[in-house]
Write a protein that holds these residues in place. Structure first.
Motif, short mmCIF file in Angstrom:
data_model
loop_
_atom_site.label_atom_id
_atom_site.label_comp_id
_atom_site.label_asym_id
_atom_site.label_seq_id
_atom_site.Cartn_x
_atom_site.Cartn_y
_atom_site.Cartn_z
N VAL B 194 0.87 -1.30 0.09
CA VAL B 194 0.09 -0.12 0.06
C VAL B 194 0.76 1.22 0.11
N ASP B 195 0.64 2.15 -0.84
CA ASP B 195 1.30 3.42 -0.68
C ASP B 195 0.03 4.48 -1.09
N GLU B 196 0.59 5.73 -0.40
CA GLU B 196 -0.39 7.03 -0.45
C GLU B 196 0.06 7.59 -2.07
N GLN B 197 1.51 7.50 -2.56
CA GLN B 197 1.48 8.10 -3.80
C GLN B 197 0.86 7.25 -5.03
N GLU B 198 0.71 7.95 -6.08
CA GLU B 198 0.23 7.24 -7.32
C GLU B 198 1.22 6.21 -7.87
N LEU B 199 2.71 6.80 -7.53
CA LEU B 199 3.77 6.08 -8.16
C LEU B 199 4.32 5.16 -7.29
N LEU B 200 4.74 3.84 -7.32
CA LEU B 200 5.80 3.26 -6.75
C LEU B 200 7.09 3.70 -6.53
N GLY B 201 7.66 3.26 -5.60
CA GLY B 201 9.03 3.92 -5.28
C GLY B 201 9.44 5.07 -4.18
#
Ligand SMILES: Cc1cc2nc3c(=O)[nH]c(=O)nc-3n(C[C@H](O)[C@H](O)[C@H](O)COP(=O)(O)OP(=O)(O)OC[C@H]3O[C@@H](n4cnc5c(N)ncnc54)[C@H](O)[C@@H]3O)c2cc1C
Lengths: 415, 966
Positions: B194-201
């Motif tokens: 799960v990440d709040e950014q649209e991009l992974l990384g």
């Protein structure tokens, strides 16, 4: 701008106050005439009235964490007297009276805010119960009346009168309903008490009670032992744990109670609004935040963690009542441990130990009682064990004698 | 013309081919698809987005990650939306918040000038004198409060919820999280990332980890490809895990959906929050965190207008300066709080780019430009000692300041789980300890900052998760990170103040210190007194400074001082999404359509709805009177399907009945009914019904509509202890019932066709029978709640509507009239029957309400026996009795009080005008001394008018009970 603030304009970095509100830490003495366990509102209020009215100042308030950090810090600050039983209404009305003058008495603004409380009835059974509460409250001089849908709509235009297939039939309008800045109540009492010589010891946990021949002789703390004349326990959520240390059980079960608050918006809601059927109440603070609260967690627990299911159901009810809240944002969610009695009334007064007095069973409703508890508990101590009339109904013995003071219906949704 | 943006590799998120526009403060703003409102505004050179909470100071973005409250703006539907969280697209006019006048010229900004009269906690010191003034000031304060404006017309949008299950939830898809996810998935675990950014990384997408910046792009590409292609990893981006609840129960918000994630174990790779430097006017629009500037450039391709000053508390800020300079931003200088960077190659790199470096210096004060709402210049001073500056200022013109004083682990989720923060003086950093079982940390939340170390730390966390799942894995790698990223004292007090510690709440250094000086020494008290950390960003950027300041002011260590408890949620979350779709199911009886067709006035009854009476509400009294008349003189019928039904079957059924209910049931003959009252252990009557014995080992019991669920669960609870041999089944919805009542009820049943002999001799009062009515199998009971000859027919719900129809037809010759629950209440009142819950309350014991007869004297046990015995041996404190009044007297309402010598002794529980008896009748609790039929009691009715009501003998109607026996 009030003139009182002008003095701060001198540009000094330091607080203008001549002395701090709360004194710094100090050593424990070997002996106190009175030890109060629990530095919540009730504990410091008792100390305050002991010092102020009875000249008893060799008093220590022992608080395991920080001043007012228990339920005093967590509650949603509803103050009202529209209970059901004559015993309850008489008692809580006396508290409301004390609150009304507290800021001036303290010279410290507790931001007592009498915006009125509206409780919604969705069934005719509730309408009957509310009518009774209105009548009892009026009988004791309170301002409470039944109002119809039309008046509700005028009072709170943004309220959905037909939430969740449960049309609002009528409302219990309690003009005396209020809130106060809960922390400030504890600070005001602590400030007044310590200025009169009472010692407040934070980070001081009572770990044991020493007694002999049916009488307490001292308390054991994480900072050593203290001998004492009289002990009062005012530890709210931990009441039953503390009484075990003193050697007797209390008929109290601890349940977590949660509340939550949104980001602040400009004022739109003046009264406190609660729904008896949706088990939810909604109010807007002077910061503009919307405070939402309701029923307890479904099972007993000594843990003040927050939970998702309760948040979901509580918010759902709030959105049913005020649909536009769906566009608002939740900022914070928290919980306290509440000491619930079977009849939703407190346990106050004498205990099986001669010089050990109880202020317990405050459950979800004890903030409003802070002043009157302090006052009556101080009287109890000062008189050497004569129980003031106002709190006689709340004796521990009532459970042995089937003399309960049932406030369940009048407590459920709105504390 | 579309705004110009930096070329690739900058601007990873935007689509340069798709320009978008939206309205902000009445002006059109242009950006690109992929922009958020904040990046698009800055892309056009606008930094001012809102006004601050207390002093109404101009504010612009700080983190550009939606982690601060400076960018809370207003949309047409909602207040308090973060500009970074709103995509740049047409969505009606957006505007700033918390101003009077305009965003640029806010009249309330006068408060900023009055600030010195408003010390911390000023509201506790004033406004209440002289007495009564508070009412006035309270309104003034209330009206000044709040940020945005709630749209009271807004209606809930469609939102939904979904449960997800996984072995490992990895929160944060930066280098640590990506590595953790890969390690766990490769080891055989089902992973949710799960990440709040649209991009992974994560930081890899914007942050430069080294001067050479050689391997970053590659690392990012390799990791994100591997993750995206791994079939054991499910990825949720643009998704915020907003809390950690017991047992790894994680709410993840993605747009208008809430995922409720049940994980077996979790890895927090949530990163860290970059910290601001505290100096005068550090809140001016144009002052951002270094990571904020990096995000602007790398994600959105925005190169803000320079010149820029970089304020460095660590090496990372140098790298920001270098990236920015390479992108073409003019850098007026790098100001390092330290005497030199850790990496000694950095100064050379700066000078290569022509950037001036100021060492052992700080920005001491920021100045606005002419507009008053945008950074225009800074004053730089050399640092003499901790927090103290020298005398020689340097003045630099600049429109942008990027700063980094260090990092605070994103501790929130871990702290929800009970983790603690400990401060390390050597690194000036807080680290997390005492994690709950099954929680693993990786990356900068774990105080690891070097990219290699971060990646290894991530793999170790993945291994930790595998071990927790009892899956195989190899040994941990050693993780070493010697980097110092935190400056120990990036706090510079200014004689004129306005060095903001907490931007949300407009708190300056002195506010924090003065709280402690006033005696609010505990960090929690500091928070409560000063409100530090109470705002929308919950202390993310203020907790570290506050802990340092308070530790210093109270002569404690920073660890002892600590930070305030982190409470869910991490980020403000939508109430609409939390509430979810609203379903309000309501139970309808099989005859519901018939009632509606007959014009019934329906009311809720527990989770059911039922007819109150038939006909219009404004003819309530007449309708009820007509229905009552029919029952008393002809025949009526009522749908009683909502009554609870419970089947008790088995060898011990009678024994169970005998224990649970107050009456005796062992000797109840088959074919008979008995009144069944239920007490609780306090001796209070809590429900009642009728028990029909259908066979030796078979009882069918009714319970009240609203009480049956409780009765049923109590039964199960008790039998879990008793272990009697029987089955208990709730059949409320399986059976529906009709009560046919009135002198012609027998005729109606005969007309409908009934294979049971209905005569009084073979089917006497209180008997029960099974047979066929109108071709439908039915259980018949001769019970008399309303006090007439009557039959209650319980039939399978599938056939209930047919039964209703056939009874209506069969009743036609007798003018049968359906009646509702309100009519039934009147009829039973005439008969003096109590309703549990209306005429009883949470304290009513059998002796008080005339139910002593329903208590078996002989049996040793039933639930509540001991209490009932004690209660009934005590003198009564009140008694429920009947009273009457003439129709011309003021009519008491239910809930009105009974007084005696001015004291409350009881209350009216039921009261109606009885058309049959032509008087007002009622039930009330009275003092026992007044309970005799020749006494009178005082009832206070509406507006305080008291009436004297004579006590009546119950029942009011048909005292000889002749009619129900017919
Ligand atoms: C979420 C929530 C909402 C509420 N809303 C309302 C409301 O709207 N209106 C209302 O009237 N009431 C409300 N209440 C109830 C109210 O908060 C409490 O009844 C009231 O605060 C009890 O007061 P107190 O001062 O006795 O308790 P507390 O403030 O809890 O004080 C007890 C103190 O005892 C201390 N203590 C415990 N054990 C020890 C030990 N061994 N040694 C030393 N110290 C110890 C604790 O640390 C604590 O500070 C609410 C409660 C909660 C949790």
């Amino acid at each position: 701008m009030p003139l009182g603030l002008l003095k701060y304009g001198r540009g000094s970095d330091y607080p203008f106050e001549r002395q701090p509100d709360l004194p710094g830490p100090r050593e424990l003495k070997k002996h106190y005439d009175v030890v109060i366990i629990g530095g919540g509102g009730h504990g410091v209020a008792t100390a305050y009235y002991l010092a102020k009215y009875h000249g008893i100042t060799n008093v220590a308030v022992l608080e395991k964490a920080y001043l007012g950090g228990g339920n005093t810090a967590r509650n949603t600050a509803v103050i009202r007297s529209n209970y059901l039983t004559p015993e309850g209404v008489r008692f809580y009305s006396a508290s409301v009276k004390l609150y009304e003058n507290l800021a001036n008495e303290f010279d410290f603004n507790i931001m007592y805010s009498q915006r009125g409380q509206l409780t919604l009835a969705h069934t005719d059974a509730t309408v009957r119960a509310f009518r009774q509460r209105a009548e009892v409250n009026k009988h004791f001089g309170g301002r409470t009346e039944m109002i119809d849908r039309q008046s509700i709509a005028e009072l709170v235009p943004c309220l959905n009168l037909d939430p969740a297939q449960l049309p609002v039939l009528a409302g219990l309008w309690h003009q005396d309903g209020a809130t106060a800045r809960h922390d400030a109540v504890a600070w005001g009492y602590a400030r007044g008490a310590t200025q009169r010589g009472v010692e407040l010891h934070q980070l001081t946990e009572v770990t044991g009670i020493e007694s002999a021949a049916g009488q307490v002789t001292g308390v054991v703390t994480n900072r050593g032992k203290i001998a004492c004349g009289t002990v009062i326990q005012a530890v709210a959520g931990h009441s039953a744990v503390m009484s075990q240390k003193a050697g007797f059980p209390l008929p109290i079960v601890a349940y977590p109670l949660q509340a939550m608050v949104t980001l602040p918006v400009k004022p739109f809601l003046n009264p406190l609004v609660s729904s008896s059927a949706l088990h939810c109440y909604v109010q807007q603070t002077s910061r503009g935040e919307i405070v939402i609260g309701g029923g307890s967690d479904p099972y007993p627990l000594y843990n003040s963690r927050a939970s998702l299911p309760l948040k979901e159901s509580l918010i759902a009810s709030a959105v049913d009542m005020f649909p536009f809240l769906s566009e608002m944002r939740l900022l914070r969610q928290w919980a306290g441990i509440t000491d619930m009695t079977a009849d939703y009334s407190p346990i106050m007064g004498l205990s099986p130990l001669k010089n050990y007095y109880l202020d317990a069973g405050w459950g979800t409703w004890g903030f409003k009682a802070t002043p009157i508890c302090g006052k009556t508990m101080a009287e109890l101590v000062a008189s050497g064990g004569e129980v003031p009339t106002l709190i006689q109904p709340f004796t521990l013995e009532r459970f042995d004698h089937f003399q309960q003071v049932n406030e369940m219906g009048a407590t459920a949704a709105s504390h | 013309m579309s705004p110009s943006r930096l070329e690739h590799p900058f601007g990873q998120l935007i689509d340069r081919d798709t320009p978008v526009t939206f309205e902000f403060e009445g002006e059109t703003v242009q950006g690109y698809a992929g922009d958020n409102v904040a990046s698009a505004l800055i892309g056009e050179g606008r930094w001012l987005m809102s006004r601050s909470f207390k002093y109404h100071r101009p504010r612009g973005p700080l983190s550009l990650a939606g982690h601060d409250a400076n960018t809370l703006i207003q949309t047409p539907t909602a207040a308090n939306r973060l500009a970074e969280d709103l995509m740049a697209k047409d969505q009606g006019t957006l505007s700033g918040q918390n101003y009077l006048g305009s965003l640029k010229f806010d009249y309330y900004s006068l408060l900023d000038r009055l600030g010195r009269f408003l010390p911390v906690g000023f509201y506790y010191r004033a406004f209440f004198k002289p007495r009564g003034m508070w009412r006035f000031w309270e309104n003034v304060i209330r009206n000044a409060a709040g940020l945005g404006v709630a749209n009271l017309e807004a209606t809930p949008r469609y939102t939904d919820k979904q449960y997800l299950f996984c072995d490992v939830a990895v929160i944060g898809a930066g280098p640590a999280g990506l590595n953790a996810a890969l390690t766990a998935a490769t080891g055989g675990a089902e992973v949710l990332l799960v990440d709040e950014q649209e991009l992974l990384g994560g930081a890899l997408t914007y942050h430069r980890f080294t001067l050479e910046d050689d391997s970053r792009a590659q690392t990012l590409k390799a990791l994100s490809n591997a993750v995206a292609n791994h079939d054991k990893i499910r990825v949720l981006t643009g998704a915020t895990c907003n809390a950690w609840f017991s047992d790894h129960y994680l709410p993840v918000f993605q747009g208008d959906r809430l995922y409720k994630v049940r994980a077996k174990t979790c890895v927090l790779a949530t990163g860290s929050s970059e910290q601001p430097v505290v100096f005068r006017n550090n809140d001016l629009p144009g002052i951002v965190l270094c990571s904020g500037l990096e995000r602007l450039m790398m994600h959105h391709g925005v190169c803000p207008e320079g010149p820029a000053v970089i304020l460095a508390g660590n090496d990372d800020a140098y790298l920001t300066a270098i990236t920015a300079a390479e992108a073409g931003l003019s850098i007026a200088g790098v100001v390092d709080l330290r005497s030199e960077p850790d990496d000694l190659a950095l100064p050379a790199a700066l000078s290569e780019l022509g950037i001036t470096l100021y060492q052992s210096a700080t920005v001491y004060e920021a100045h606005s430009d002419k507009s008053g709402a945008q950074l225009g210049a800074v004053t730089i001073y050399p640092i003499e000692s901790e927090g103290k500056v020298g005398v020689t200022p340097t003045h630099l013109e600049c429109r942008l300041l990027a700063m980094s004083a260090g990092f605070m682990p994103a501790y929130q989720l871990a702290c929800h789980g009970g983790a603690k923060l400990a401060y390390h003086d050597d690194k000036s950093e807080f680290t997390l300890t005492e994690l709950p079982e099954g929680m693993h940390l990786a990356g900068s939340v774990n105080s690891t900052h070097d990219l290699k170390a971060v990646c290894a730390d991530g793999r170790n966390a993945g291994r930790g998760a595998l071990r927790a799942l009892a899956l195989e894995t190899d040994n941990d790698e050693t993780v070493q990170c010697e980097r110092h990223v935190n400056h120990p004292w990036p706090i510079f007090k200014h004689p004129k103040g306005r060095e903001f510690v907490d931007f949300d709440e407009d708190l300056q250094i002195k506010d924090i210190i003065n709280s402690a000086r006033l005696g609010y020494r505990d960090i929690q008290l500091v928070k409560r007194y000063s409100t530090v950390g109470m705002g929308p960003s919950q202390g993310r950027h203020s907790a570290l400074t506050t802990a340092r300041l308070i530790a210093d002011a109270t002569e404690r260590t920073v660890t002892e001082t600590g930070v305030t408890t982190a409470r869910p949620p991490v980020k403000p979350e939508s109430l609409g999404v939390l509430a979810g779709r609203r379903f309000h199911p309501i139970k309808k009886t099989p005859m519901d359509q018939r009632h509606l067709a007959l014009g019934a006035h329906m009311i809720p009854a527990g989770s059911w709805r039922r007819p109150a009476f038939y006909g219009a509400l404004d003819h309530r009294a007449a309708n009820i009177a007509a229905e009552a008349h029919a029952v008393r003189n002809g025949v009526g019928m009522i749908d009683v399907s909502t009554l609870g039904g419970i089947e008790l079957r088995g060898p011990d059924a009678a024994e169970f009945m005998n224990r649970i209910y107050t009456y005796g049931f062992l000797k109840q003959p088959v074919g008979k009914t008995r009144y069944a009252a239920l007490a609780n252990e306090q001796g209070v009557i809590i429900d009642d019904g009728v028990a029909a014995r259908l066979a030796e080992d078979h009882f069918y019991v009714t319970a009240t509509t609203t009480g049956v669920d409780r009765v049923y669960s109590e039964m199960l609870r008790w039998n879990a202890q008793w272990r009697l041999d029987l089955d208990i089944a709730q059949v409320t919805s399986a059976y529906s019932a009709v009560n046919v009542a009135g002198p012609f009820s027998r005729d109606v049943l005969e007309q409908a066709g009934c294979n049971i002999e209905l005569s009084s001799e073979s089917f006497p009062y209180l008997a029960c029978r099974e047979g066929m009515v109108a071709g439908i199998p039915a259980r018949l009971m001769r019970v008399g709640f309303v006090g007439e000859l009557g039959f209650e027919l319980h039939v399978p719900s599938l056939m209930a509507q047919t039964l209703w129809d056939k009874l209506m037809v069969a009743g036609e010759p007798f003018n049968i009239k359906p009646f509702g629950v309100e009519t039934q209440r009147l009829l039973r009142l005439e008969k003096g029957h109590i309703i549990i819950g209306q005429d009883t309350d949470g304290m009513s014991h059998p002796g008080e309400v005339g139910l002593a007869w329903a208590i078996n004297r002989k049996k040793a046990f039933f639930v509540g026996r001991r209490s009932v015995d004690i209660l009934m041996s005590q003198p009564l404190k009140r008694q429920l009795v009947g009273f009457t009044l003439s129709p011309s007297a003021p009519k008491p309402e239910e809930g009105h009080l009974v007084l005696r010598d001015g004291d409350i002794v009881g209350t009216v529980t039921s009261c109606e005008y009885s058309p049959t008896l032509a008087k007002v009748i009622g039930l009330a609790y009275v003092h026992p001394d007044d309970a005799q039929p020749d006494s009178e009691v005082t009832i206070r009715t509406a507006d305080g008018v008291c009436v004297q009501a004579p006590i009546a003998t119950l029942p009011f109607y048909d005292p000889g009970n002749a009619r129900q026996q017919l």
